[in-house]
Design an enzyme around this catalytic site. Structure first.
Site, PDB file in Angstrom:
ATOM      1  N   ARG A  68      91.130  19.596  59.579  1.00 41.88           N
ATOM      2  CA  ARG A  68      89.905  18.990  60.106  1.00 41.88           C
ATOM      3  C   ARG A  68      88.873  18.726  59.007  1.00 41.88           C
ATOM      4  O   ARG A  68      88.661  19.544  58.123  1.00 41.88           O
ATOM      5  CB  ARG A  68      89.297  19.929  61.152  1.00 41.88           C
ATOM      6  CG  ARG A  68      87.946  19.463  61.655  1.00 41.88           C
ATOM      7  CD  ARG A  68      87.597  20.120  62.934  1.00 41.88           C
ATOM      8  NE  ARG A  68      87.150  21.487  62.767  1.00 41.88           N
ATOM      9  CZ  ARG A  68      86.653  22.203  63.773  1.00 41.88           C
ATOM     10  NH1 ARG A  68      86.583  21.695  64.980  1.00 41.88           N
ATOM     11  NH2 ARG A  68      86.257  23.434  63.562  1.00 41.88           N
ATOM     12  N   ARG A 109      89.464  33.466  63.847  1.00 42.72           N
ATOM     13  CA  ARG A 109      88.714  32.822  64.944  1.00 42.72           C
ATOM     14  C   ARG A 109      89.576  32.732  66.203  1.00 42.72           C
ATOM     15  O   ARG A 109      89.073  32.897  67.308  1.00 42.72           O
ATOM     16  CB  ARG A 109      88.243  31.430  64.510  1.00 42.72           C
ATOM     17  CG  ARG A 109      87.079  31.507  63.513  1.00 42.72           C
ATOM     18  CD  ARG A 109      86.855  30.205  62.772  1.00 42.72           C
ATOM     19  NE  ARG A 109      86.483  29.122  63.642  1.00 42.72           N
ATOM     20  CZ  ARG A 109      86.680  27.832  63.355  1.00 42.72           C
ATOM     21  NH1 ARG A 109      87.255  27.489  62.218  1.00 42.72           N
ATOM     22  NH2 ARG A 109      86.291  26.916  64.185  1.00 42.72           N
ATOM     23  N   ARG A 160      84.621  22.275  56.847  1.00 38.09           N
ATOM     24  CA  ARG A 160      83.852  23.470  57.204  1.00 38.09           C
ATOM     25  C   ARG A 160      84.428  24.678  56.481  1.00 38.09           C
ATOM     26  O   ARG A 160      85.643  24.840  56.420  1.00 38.09           O
ATOM     27  CB  ARG A 160      83.945  23.711  58.718  1.00 38.09           C
ATOM     28  CG  ARG A 160      82.865  23.003  59.484  1.00 38.09           C
ATOM     29  CD  ARG A 160      83.071  23.102  60.964  1.00 38.09           C
ATOM     30  NE  ARG A 160      83.257  24.464  61.458  1.00 38.09           N
ATOM     31  CZ  ARG A 160      83.239  24.787  62.751  1.00 38.09           C
ATOM     32  NH1 ARG A 160      83.059  23.850  63.656  1.00 38.09           N
ATOM     33  NH2 ARG A 160      83.418  26.027  63.138  1.00 38.09           N
ATOM     34  N   ARG A 164      80.616  32.599  74.894  1.00 37.58           N
ATOM     35  CA  ARG A 164      81.854  32.970  74.219  1.00 37.58           C
ATOM     36  C   ARG A 164      82.262  34.398  74.530  1.00 37.58           C
ATOM     37  O   ARG A 164      83.197  34.913  73.934  1.00 37.58           O
ATOM     38  CB  ARG A 164      81.642  32.851  72.713  1.00 37.58           C
ATOM     39  CG  ARG A 164      82.289  31.606  72.091  1.00 37.58           C
ATOM     40  CD  ARG A 164      81.944  31.632  70.633  1.00 37.58           C
ATOM     41  NE  ARG A 164      82.778  30.899  69.754  1.00 37.58           N
ATOM     42  CZ  ARG A 164      82.522  29.671  69.322  1.00 37.58           C
ATOM     43  NH1 ARG A 164      81.512  29.004  69.794  1.00 37.58           N
ATOM     44  NH2 ARG A 164      83.300  29.119  68.426  1.00 37.58           N
ATOM     45  N   LYS A 197      86.736  20.357  71.502  1.00 36.56           N
ATOM     46  CA  LYS A 197      85.482  20.435  72.257  1.00 36.56           C
ATOM     47  C   LYS A 197      84.427  19.489  71.699  1.00 36.56           C
ATOM     48  O   LYS A 197      83.781  18.763  72.444  1.00 36.56           O
ATOM     49  CB  LYS A 197      84.927  21.873  72.252  1.00 36.56           C
ATOM     50  CG  LYS A 197      85.832  22.890  72.932  1.00 36.56           C
ATOM     51  CD  LYS A 197      85.125  24.229  73.143  1.00 36.56           C
ATOM     52  CE  LYS A 197      84.768  24.945  71.846  1.00 36.56           C
ATOM     53  NZ  LYS A 197      85.951  25.343  71.042  1.00 36.56           N
TER      54      LYS A 197
HETATM   55  P1  AMP Z   1      81.945  26.549  66.542  1.00 36.29           P
HETATM   56  O1  AMP Z   1      81.363  25.393  65.820  1.00 36.29           O
HETATM   57  O2  AMP Z   1      81.678  26.502  68.027  1.00 36.29           O
HETATM   58  O3  AMP Z   1      83.412  26.760  66.234  1.00 36.29           O
HETATM   59  O4  AMP Z   1      81.183  27.860  66.004  1.00 36.29           O
HETATM   60  C1  AMP Z   1      81.252  28.243  64.661  1.00 36.29           C
HETATM   61  C2  AMP Z   1      80.868  29.708  64.498  1.00 36.29           C
HETATM   62  O5  AMP Z   1      79.524  29.913  64.958  1.00 36.29           O
HETATM   63  C3  AMP Z   1      81.708  30.693  65.294  1.00 36.29           C
HETATM   64  O6  AMP Z   1      82.910  31.044  64.633  1.00 36.29           O
HETATM   65  C4  AMP Z   1      80.739  31.872  65.423  1.00 36.29           C
HETATM   66  O7  AMP Z   1      80.661  32.596  64.205  1.00 36.29           O
HETATM   67  C5  AMP Z   1      79.397  31.173  65.612  1.00 36.29           C
HETATM   68  N1  AMP Z   1      79.112  30.922  67.051  1.00 36.29           N
HETATM   69  C6  AMP Z   1      79.011  29.720  67.676  1.00 36.29           C
HETATM   70  N2  AMP Z   1      78.751  29.876  68.984  1.00 36.29           N
HETATM   71  C7  AMP Z   1      78.676  31.220  69.203  1.00 36.29           C
HETATM   72  C8  AMP Z   1      78.453  32.032  70.348  1.00 36.29           C
HETATM   73  N3  AMP Z   1      78.247  31.491  71.569  1.00 36.29           N
HETATM   74  N4  AMP Z   1      78.448  33.373  70.183  1.00 36.29           N
HETATM   75  C9  AMP Z   1      78.652  33.935  68.984  1.00 36.29           C
HETATM   76  N5  AMP Z   1      78.895  33.235  67.861  1.00 36.29           N
HETATM   77  C10 AMP Z   1      78.900  31.889  67.960  1.00 36.29           C
END
Ligand code: AMP
Length: 224
Positions: A130, A174, A163, A91, A16
């Site tokens: 990654r 996740r 990360r 999400r 993404k």
């Molecule tokens: P990402 O970079 O999109 O993989 O997001 C990293 C982490 O941020 C996720 O594993 C969640 O803990 C939190 N997070 C990001 N977007 C959301 C969302 N829309 N709702 C809830 N938690 C989020």
């Protein structure tokens, strides 16, 4: 010209972030990544960051009441008027419903939900290998796309890091959270008539070619 209001759906590791950067560049959409916003808040030690950190470290979703507010506020910024790209939000079905309400109140709607699909066994390898630039966020992979010089970003010379939630244990959680809470959104947007499923396997350029076809079709439909 009516804006394209796009949602980027897909499991962690589907690409993404990589694709969002290309879409932003070519279509001029405001890129809104909740993951980036939350990581930034954690790095700066803000109140939002303090609320989010524990959930993020465990690979769980940050509670809706925390995340929805920051997105609704961000969507009021003027750069979103000519279209936006939401990456990592919504999400959950609750988040999707709240997004629809906030958009309707502003006379807008989601024009396209791009769901990038990748088989689960490929996602674990993508995520645990990654790496990212700390400064410009450019993504790398230890095997598929390493930087020319170890630890140094090819683009900006920044420091490359992993990360903390890309460890194997957190990655597995996740993915489970994605399946339980986020995957139902594919049906939600299909029912809404705005879903495009994108095969996320292959070189990022190939995947982007598929995405462009959907975006160009959607742009044509909104009269752009
Ligand atoms: P990402 O970079 O999109 O993989 O997001 C990293 C982490 O941020 C996720 O594993 C969640 O803990 C939190 N997070 C990001 N977007 C959301 C969302 N829309 N709702 C809830 N938690 C989020």
């Amino acid at each position: 010209m009516a804006g394209l209001n796009v949602i980027l759906l897909g499991p962690p590791g589907a690409g993404k972030g990589t694709q969002a950067e290309r879409i932003r560049r070519d279509y001029g959409l405001a890129h809104i990544s909740t993951g980036d916003m939350l990581r930034d808040a954690v790095a700066k030690g803000t109140e939002l960051g303090a609320k989010a950190k524990g959930f993020m470290d465990a690979g769980d979703l940050v509670p809706d009441e925390v995340v929805i507010g920051i997105v609704v506020e961000r969507l009021r910024e003027p750069d979103t008027a000519s279209g936006f790209l939401l990456d990592g939000f919504p999400r959950s079905l609750v988040q999707a419903g709240e997004l629809d309400k906030a958009l309707a109140a502003a006379g807008k709607q989601v024009t396209l939900a791009l769901a990038i699909t990748v088989p689960e066994d490929e996602l674990v390898g993508r995520l645990t290998g990654r790496r990212l630039c700390r400064d410009c966020q450019k993504p790398y992979h230890t095997i598929f796309s390493p930087p020319r010089q170890e630890g140094v970003c090819d683009e900006c010379g920044g420091d490359i890091y992993q990360r903390s939630d890309d460890s194997e244990e957190t990655v597995r959680n996740r993915l489970a959270v994605y399946r339980a809470q986020t995957e139902p959104l594919i049906g939600y947007y299909r029912d809404g008539g705005v879903l495009a499923e994108i095969d996320g396997v292959g070189h990022p350029d190939e995947v982007y070619g598929r995405i462009r076809e959907s975006l160009d079709r959607a742009q044509h439909q909104v009269g752009g």
